[in-house]
Every structure is written in C-alpha cells, then in structure tokens.
Design an enzyme around this catalytic site. Structure first.
Site, PDB file in Angstrom:
ATOM      1  N   ASP A  91      -2.826 -24.287   1.318  1.00 26.94           N
ATOM      2  CA  ASP A  91      -3.136 -25.709   1.431  1.00 26.94           C
ATOM      3  C   ASP A  91      -3.337 -26.123   2.887  1.00 26.94           C
ATOM      4  O   ASP A  91      -2.473 -25.882   3.730  1.00 26.94           O
ATOM      5  CB  ASP A  91      -1.988 -26.533   0.817  1.00 26.94           C
ATOM      6  CG  ASP A  91      -2.315 -28.014   0.746  1.00 26.94           C
ATOM      7  OD1 ASP A  91      -3.494 -28.354   0.532  1.00 26.94           O
ATOM      8  OD2 ASP A  91      -1.387 -28.833   0.900  1.00 26.94           O
ATOM      9  N   MET A  97       4.088 -21.577   1.719  1.00 28.51           N
ATOM     10  CA  MET A  97       3.422 -20.647   0.815  1.00 28.51           C
ATOM     11  C   MET A  97       2.051 -21.186   0.435  1.00 28.51           C
ATOM     12  O   MET A  97       1.860 -22.378   0.275  1.00 28.51           O
ATOM     13  CB  MET A  97       4.269 -20.486  -0.458  1.00 28.51           C
ATOM     14  CG  MET A  97       3.808 -19.360  -1.365  1.00 28.51           C
ATOM     15  SD  MET A  97       4.072 -17.761  -0.594  1.00 28.51           S
ATOM     16  CE  MET A  97       3.384 -16.682  -1.841  1.00 28.51           C
ATOM     17  N   SER A 143       5.117 -26.507   4.154  1.00 31.36           N
ATOM     18  CA  SER A 143       5.621 -26.385   2.788  1.00 31.36           C
ATOM     19  C   SER A 143       6.981 -25.688   2.835  1.00 31.36           C
ATOM     20  O   SER A 143       7.876 -26.171   3.515  1.00 31.36           O
ATOM     21  CB  SER A 143       4.613 -25.627   1.905  1.00 31.36           C
ATOM     22  OG  SER A 143       5.029 -25.641   0.561  1.00 31.36           O
ATOM     23  N   THR A 144       7.136 -24.549   2.180  1.00 34.33           N
ATOM     24  CA  THR A 144       8.437 -23.876   2.113  1.00 34.33           C
ATOM     25  C   THR A 144       8.982 -23.595   3.514  1.00 34.33           C
ATOM     26  O   THR A 144       8.313 -22.979   4.336  1.00 34.33           O
ATOM     27  CB  THR A 144       8.309 -22.547   1.346  1.00 34.33           C
ATOM     28  OG1 THR A 144       7.548 -22.767   0.162  1.00 34.33           O
ATOM     29  CG2 THR A 144       9.679 -21.999   0.992  1.00 34.33           C
ATOM     30  N   HIS A 176       5.151 -30.627   1.608  1.00 26.89           N
ATOM     31  CA  HIS A 176       5.211 -30.570   0.147  1.00 26.89           C
ATOM     32  C   HIS A 176       6.627 -30.915  -0.323  1.00 26.89           C
ATOM     33  O   HIS A 176       7.580 -30.196  -0.018  1.00 26.89           O
ATOM     34  CB  HIS A 176       4.845 -29.168  -0.351  1.00 26.89           C
ATOM     35  CG  HIS A 176       3.432 -28.784  -0.056  1.00 26.89           C
ATOM     36  ND1 HIS A 176       3.013 -27.472  -0.032  1.00 26.89           N
ATOM     37  CD2 HIS A 176       2.325 -29.527   0.223  1.00 26.89           C
ATOM     38  CE1 HIS A 176       1.717 -27.430   0.246  1.00 26.89           C
ATOM     39  NE2 HIS A 176       1.284 -28.667   0.409  1.00 26.89           N
TER      40      HIS A 176
END
Length: 355
Positions: free
Chosen positions: A289, A286, A167-168, A193
């Site tokens: 997930d 973050m 993600s991030t 993401h």
C-alpha cells in the site's frame, strides 16, 4: 513442504480459545499447538511447546496480558498478536502492548463474539502469518522530547508537507520519528493502518509525547505547521488545497489496496496537490500500500525517505516503495528525522540567501 506456523492461543474465554484454535487449524500453513486460559499456564506451555506465534488476550485473571507481555518480551522475545476489545480502554491498552513489542492486534467485537471472530478469521490468520516473519524487538527506553528544539523553518514551513505511511509496526515507528521533530515542523499527514476507535487514542498518546500537536484529522480543517494529522480508522484521508492552504479531506471512500485508511490515497493526493513541497516517508508494514503513489510523489518533485530492512518490523511496504523507484534515501528509522531536519534547514538557508 514448509514447516507449519505453530500457534499458542492464550485467552481466559473458553469460547474464544475454541474459536481461535479452530480458525488457526483450518489453515494449511499453521496449527494451534495449545490453548491456555491464563498467562501462568501459558508460561509453562511456551517452555514445553516453543510456539512460533502467540495470540494473547489483553484482560485476563491472575496476571493481565500486558504484565505477561512485558515479562515475555524481556525474557523471551517472540511474535505476539494481541486480541483486544473495541473500547477506548481496549485501544489504550493495545497501544501499550504495541509499545512493549507486540507485533499487531485484532480488535474483537463486544457482542456477537462467535460470529464476530469468524468474520475476522481472514484478518486473524493474515496477522499471524505476518507475525511469524516479523522482527521482534524489546521495547526501547521511553523517548520524549528533551527541551526546546532549534527553530526549523518559521513562516516558510507553511509551504511544506510531510506525508507518512505505515502499517505493521508503524505505531512505534511513527512515535520514534515524531518525538524528534521540533515544534515548528512543517505540517504532517499520517496514514497508519488501524481500525476505527483506535486512531483517536493513538493521536492522544502521541500528542502527550511530542513537541508538535498531534490530532485525528477532521474533514475540512486547515492543515497547519507544527501539527500532525492522523487518518481516522475506517475513513480515507487525503489533502486538498484551498487558496494558499492545505486542507484535510476525510471521507467514506472505498477501501484501496484493501485498506481504509490507505497510504495510497494520501500519497496520491500529495503528488497531485503538494508536488515538490512534499516529503514522503514510508515506514514498516506488510504489503504494497502506497508504493505506487510514493513513486508518483517523487515524479512530482517530492523528496522521499524509506525505512531500511534492518530497522523495520516488517519490510513489505518499504521494499515495495524501493522496488517502485520511489526512494531518494533508504535509512534506519532512527536516522530519518535527523536527515529530514537537515534537508529542511538546508532548504531554508538557500531561500534566505536568495532573499
């Protein structure tokens, strides 16, 4: 009381500056300490106000956001959330911003700006919160493959599948990982993401840098060695079997852990379909997930790598994977590809000895 996150808004649109300032000031844990209409004004405000996080428009007069970001990260690294447009050009420029060191981005609509930004308010403030605690790094020297890599598995690669979740901070982590892999790597399935419209540009950018072929996944296609498949933004991506082959499943399933695509969906399918022939890799991001499903992968016999805290932009997803007992090895980002290749080669050697 914790000190509020101090946010500086940089955007050439007076409407956007007003809307973003209002969205930030509605939060109990942050405040907009100023708004600048161009980077040259922003530069002086950064010196005077020392903000914790910057929101930065990609396209502005006098100096565009990318040029400004490049100088800022080089001279005074700080967390930046890019505000980009939902266009192909906007996606390409945003990926360049992430490469330079921006923590994350928000894609603003081209029409209905006021209502569109208000609808994104929750996402905007969440990304500001994440940016405030992220580890910001100067952009590394551009990494591209250096000549042909030794053969890895040959025909045996068809059995293996590498599954990556991020993600991030993940766009650059995925790039750093993939450029180290040889052309005959096992097939790779990736969930990063990212909203619709950005994953196409992301795949194309990686395809130009890597020895392997990188593409956005399409429903029903065979998953082949030497290829990496990126989950399309706004869709769920999982793997299925068709005879001896792995096949991509891309559908409009519901969001999982608030994400679409979701790492949980991909990893769950790998646990069910690939089992001990899978390798799981959890990178920076973050939230949680994919953590529970990564444990399912390990229980099904996969071997899993998790990025360590020191090399993660945000340690949320890796931390949760470790807490779930999903990790076989926790490594710095720069060591994951080499560890994976060594393990694959050892597996190949054992199989050759048996034959």
């Amino acid at each position: 009381m914790h000190r509020k996150i101090r946010v500086l808004v940089v955007d050439d649109s007076a409407l956007v500056r007003s809307l973003l300032s209002e969205i930030v000031n509605r939060q109990r844990d942050m405040e907009c300490i100023g708004a600048a209409h161009d980077p040259l004004v922003a530069r002086e405000m950064i010196r005077a106000l020392a903000p914790d996080v910057l929101t930065l428009d990609v396209e502005m007069p006098r100096m565009d956001g990318i040029d400004f970001l490049e100088r800022l990260i080089r001279l005074r690294p700080m967390p930046v959330v890019m505000i980009s447009t939902l266009t192909q050009h906007g996606a390409e420029v945003t990926l360049r911003a992430l490469e330079l060191g921006a923590v994350d981005f928000v894609a603003k609509p081209r029409i209905g700006l006021a209502g569109g930004l208000e609808a994104l308010a929750t996402q905007i403030v969440e990304k500001i919160r994440v940016a405030a605690v992220a580890q910001v790094r100067r952009a590394p020297a551009h990494q591209t493959p250096c000549g042909p890599a030794p053969a890895l598995l040959g025909h045996l690669a068809t059995e293996k599948l590498i599954c990556i979740g991020a993600s991030t901070g993940g766009t650059e982590a995925i790039r750093e990982l993939l450029v180290q892999l040889p052309a005959d790597s096992p097939a790779i399935a990736i969930t990063q993401h990212m909203p619709p419209g950005f994953t196409t540009s992301f795949a194309a950018r990686l395809n130009g840098l890597c020895r392997i072929t990188v593409r956005e996944a399409t429903h029903g296609e065979r998953i082949l060695p030497g290829h990496a498949y990126i989950a399309p933004g706004g869709s769920q991506f999982h793997v299925a079997r068709s005879g001896a082959n792995y096949v991509a499943q891309v559908d409009d399933g519901p969001a999982v852990n608030r994400h679409k695509p979701s790492v949980e969906v991909l990893f769950k399918s790998a646990a069910a379909v690939v089992g001990r022939n899978a390798f799981g890799i959890m990178l920076t991001g973050m939230g949680n997930d994919g953590a529970a499903a990564m444990r399912e992968m390990r229980d099904a016999g996969s071997y899993n790598y998790v990025q360590d805290e020191a090399s993660s932009i945000v340690f949320g997803m890796p931390r949760e994977a470790i807490a779930h007992g999903a990790a076989d090895e926790v490594l710095p980002l720069g060591q994951i590809a080499a560890a994976l290749i060594a393990r694959l080669r050892a597996t190949t050697d054992r199989l050759h000895h048996r034959i």
